[in-house]
Design a protein around this motif. Structure first.
Motif, PDB file in Angstrom:
ATOM      1  N   LEU A 289       0.871  -1.235  -0.120  1.00 22.40           N
ATOM      2  CA  LEU A 289       0.087   0.122  -0.007  1.00 22.40           C
ATOM      3  C   LEU A 289       0.829   1.322  -0.192  1.00 22.40           C
ATOM      4  O   LEU A 289       0.462   2.190  -0.470  1.00 22.40           O
ATOM      5  N   ALA A 290       1.853   1.178   0.644  1.00 15.88           N
ATOM      6  CA  ALA A 290       2.810   2.435   0.771  1.00 15.88           C
ATOM      7  C   ALA A 290       4.161   1.890   1.362  1.00 15.88           C
ATOM      8  O   ALA A 290       4.373   0.840   1.952  1.00 15.88           O
ATOM      9  N   VAL A 379      -2.599   6.197   4.649  1.00 15.19           N
ATOM     10  CA  VAL A 379      -2.089   4.928   3.664  1.00 15.19           C
ATOM     11  C   VAL A 379      -3.168   4.972   2.584  1.00 15.19           C
ATOM     12  O   VAL A 379      -3.150   4.578   1.466  1.00 15.19           O
ATOM     13  N   HIS A 380      -4.431   4.817   3.033  1.00 10.32           N
ATOM     14  CA  HIS A 380      -5.846   4.400   2.463  1.00 10.32           C
ATOM     15  C   HIS A 380      -6.139   5.516   1.604  1.00 10.32           C
ATOM     16  O   HIS A 380      -6.438   5.376   0.259  1.00 10.32           O
ATOM     17  N   LEU A 382      -4.029   8.031   0.393  1.00  9.01           N
ATOM     18  CA  LEU A 382      -3.067   8.170  -0.896  1.00  9.01           C
ATOM     19  C   LEU A 382      -3.291   7.243  -1.916  1.00  9.01           C
ATOM     20  O   LEU A 382      -3.278   7.574  -2.890  1.00  9.01           O
ATOM     21  N   ARG A 383      -4.122   6.087  -1.402  1.00  2.00           N
ATOM     22  CA  ARG A 383      -4.194   5.041  -2.505  1.00  2.00           C
ATOM     23  C   ARG A 383      -5.568   5.236  -3.347  1.00  2.00           C
ATOM     24  O   ARG A 383      -5.583   5.327  -4.504  1.00  2.00           O
ATOM     25  N   GLN A 386      -4.939   8.805  -5.424  1.00  2.00           N
ATOM     26  CA  GLN A 386      -4.075   8.581  -6.243  1.00  2.00           C
ATOM     27  C   GLN A 386      -2.807   9.498  -5.999  1.00  2.00           C
ATOM     28  O   GLN A 386      -2.295  10.154  -6.848  1.00  2.00           O
ATOM     29  N   LYS A 388       0.848  10.927  -3.810  1.00  6.34           N
ATOM     30  CA  LYS A 388       2.164  10.180  -3.708  1.00  6.34           C
ATOM     31  C   LYS A 388       2.686  10.128  -2.367  1.00  6.34           C
ATOM     32  O   LYS A 388       2.888   8.971  -1.702  1.00  6.34           O
ATOM     33  N   TYR A 389       2.829  11.304  -1.582  1.00  4.45           N
ATOM     34  CA  TYR A 389       3.326  11.455  -0.288  1.00  4.45           C
ATOM     35  C   TYR A 389       2.441  11.796   0.939  1.00  4.45           C
ATOM     36  O   TYR A 389       1.629  12.875   0.711  1.00  4.45           O
ATOM     37  N   GLU A 407       4.657   7.063   1.348  1.00  2.00           N
ATOM     38  CA  GLU A 407       4.861   7.245   0.056  1.00  2.00           C
ATOM     39  C   GLU A 407       3.972   5.706  -0.513  1.00  2.00           C
ATOM     40  O   GLU A 407       4.258   4.672  -0.633  1.00  2.00           O
ATOM     41  N   ARG A 408       2.751   6.287  -1.404  1.00  2.00           N
ATOM     42  CA  ARG A 408       2.166   5.289  -1.978  1.00  2.00           C
ATOM     43  C   ARG A 408       3.033   4.498  -3.056  1.00  2.00           C
ATOM     44  O   ARG A 408       3.499   5.223  -3.916  1.00  2.00           O
TER      45      ARG A 408
END
Length: 409
Positions: A289-290, A379-380, A382-383, A386, A388-389, A407-408
């Motif tokens: 995930l990251a 974490v979720h 970022l995903r 879409q 990045k940091y 970081e994703r």
């Protein structure tokens, strides 16, 4: 012989909903049971991972005693059904306990000492009060003026920050209102669904007439704190909850500005993340995930502890080789609106990137669990979006700030 630094990846991140303390939805739910649920839920996100390869559970807890004592990390690991071979250690850095657990787990992997770690946090402010069941401050704290800040209540430190950084009551209330607005909007959009593991609460009530026990079961799937009816008028009516700041002579300098409405909510909750090495990614076919990028902690004067992130954020960015503008998402724990606004003001943070789904004023702040909970959020998020940091950062009692960057992948 030195080992090469390797990357640590987050492959699962889960948290319970956050309940209000002391009379909220989890008032009768043990914190170790909340932690067990978070660990099991994180494991369910990686069904291909063999639990036998997990080496340790590091869990943060700000008041590790009573129902969350006895090394709650090891107890929860066993109750969660992990093999006896999995260790457990509880760490305490007050509000940064959960984030410190994530950093420690990542470090074990990065230096090559472990391949699979669980990092977590739990806290029940319903069952264990803010200062613990039997607080005992070292008398030496009161012998020298420069040490008195150690004994200051958090609200008093927020009042000092508000005064020193010229943060008005109106600005604090507006910040609090926006926290609730964003949190409600995120709940309605289902944006917390990926990170929250619903909890089934079972309660028993005696029926004296029939001499039977009535069992009631309900599922909690949302944070309890956000209020759709929060308003500027309602916040403005609240009285200051802490002593007014004083000048060097001890004279009060006007009314205080920190209220229950522009402070974080006392709360109950838990969160857990699973971190692995690249070797484990390949061995079990896991999707990261990251990547955990960096962590930093810095100290500040205890009497203005809320400003801690101002020092920790630049340090974490430097360790990561990043600039502040590289951060797409910042989870700045809202211990108090006053300190959050002071940090935002001094660092020039983009308010659109700070707590896009609300913060602790609306969502709650279960002390030692917050770092793990907000790491799951980052974490979720970022995903999902879409980006990045992302960063998780908070002030810490006795005068510290902590920050961690993800970081994703």
């Amino acid at each position: 012989m030195s080992k090469q630094i390797q990357d640590a990846y987050v492959v699962a991140a889960s948290r319970t909903p956050i309940g209000k303390a002391p009379k909220g939805t989890f008032r009768n739910v043990r914190p170790d049971d909340l932690l067990v649920h978070a660990i099991r839920s994180a494991l369910a996100q990686v069904p291909g991972l063999d639990p036998a390869v997990i080496e340790d559970v590091i869990a943060g807890c700000a008041m590790p005693e009573a129902e969350q004592g006895l090394n709650v990390a090891r107890v929860a690991a066993l109750l969660a059904g992990l093999p006896n071979s999995v260790g457990g250690v509880t760490v305490n850095r007050f509000c940064a306990s959960g984030l410190t657990a994530v950093a420690m787990a990542a470090d074990r992997i990065r230096v090559g000492e472990s391949d699979v770690m669980i990092a977590a946090g739990c806290e029940s402010m319903s069952m264990v009060p803010m200062m613990g069941n039997r607080p005992s401050m070292n008398p030496r704290v009161f012998e020298r003026d420069e040490n008195l800040g150690i004994a200051f209540g958090m609200g008093l430190t927020a009042e000092r920050v508000a005064k020193q950084w010229n943060v008005s009551r109106e600005a604090q209330d507006a910040f609090a209102l926006e926290s609730h607005r964003r949190a409600i909007a995120a709940q309605q959009a289902g944006e917390f669904a990926d990170e929250i593991c619903p909890v089934e609460v079972v309660e028993k009530f005696p029926d004296l007439a029939t001499r039977e026990i009535e069992v009631r079961t309900r599922t909690v799937s949302l944070d309890e704190g956000p209020r759709a009816d929060s308003s500027a008028e309602g916040l403005a009516r609240l009285r200051p909850a802490f002593a007014a700041p004083k000048d060097p002579t001890g004279k009060a300098t006007g009314m205080g500005s920190v209220t229950a409405g522009n402070s974080s909510q006392t709360s109950d909750g838990a969160g857990a993340l699973i971190l692995v090495s690249e070797r484990m990614l390949k061995q079990f076919g896991l999707t990261p995930l990251a990547r955990f990028v960096s962590f930093a902690v810095r100290g500040v004067p205890p009497e203005i502890m809320g400003i801690g992130p101002k020092e920790a954020i630049p340090a974490a960015l430097k360790a990561a080789g990043l600039k502040q503008d590289d951060l797409d998402w910042i989870e700045l724990n809202e211990a108090f609106a006053a300190q959050s606004l002071a940090v935002i003001q001094d660092l020039g943070l983009d308010t659109a990137r700070v707590n896009p789904m609300g913060g602790a004023i609306a969502l709650g702040h279960p002390l030692g669990a917050t770092g793990a909970i907000r790491s799951a959020t980052v974490v979720h998020a970022l995903r999902r979006r879409q980006l990045k940091y992302g960063m998780v950062t908070m002030c810490v009692g006795t005068g510290m700030g902590a920050a961690g960057i993800f970081e994703r992948m």
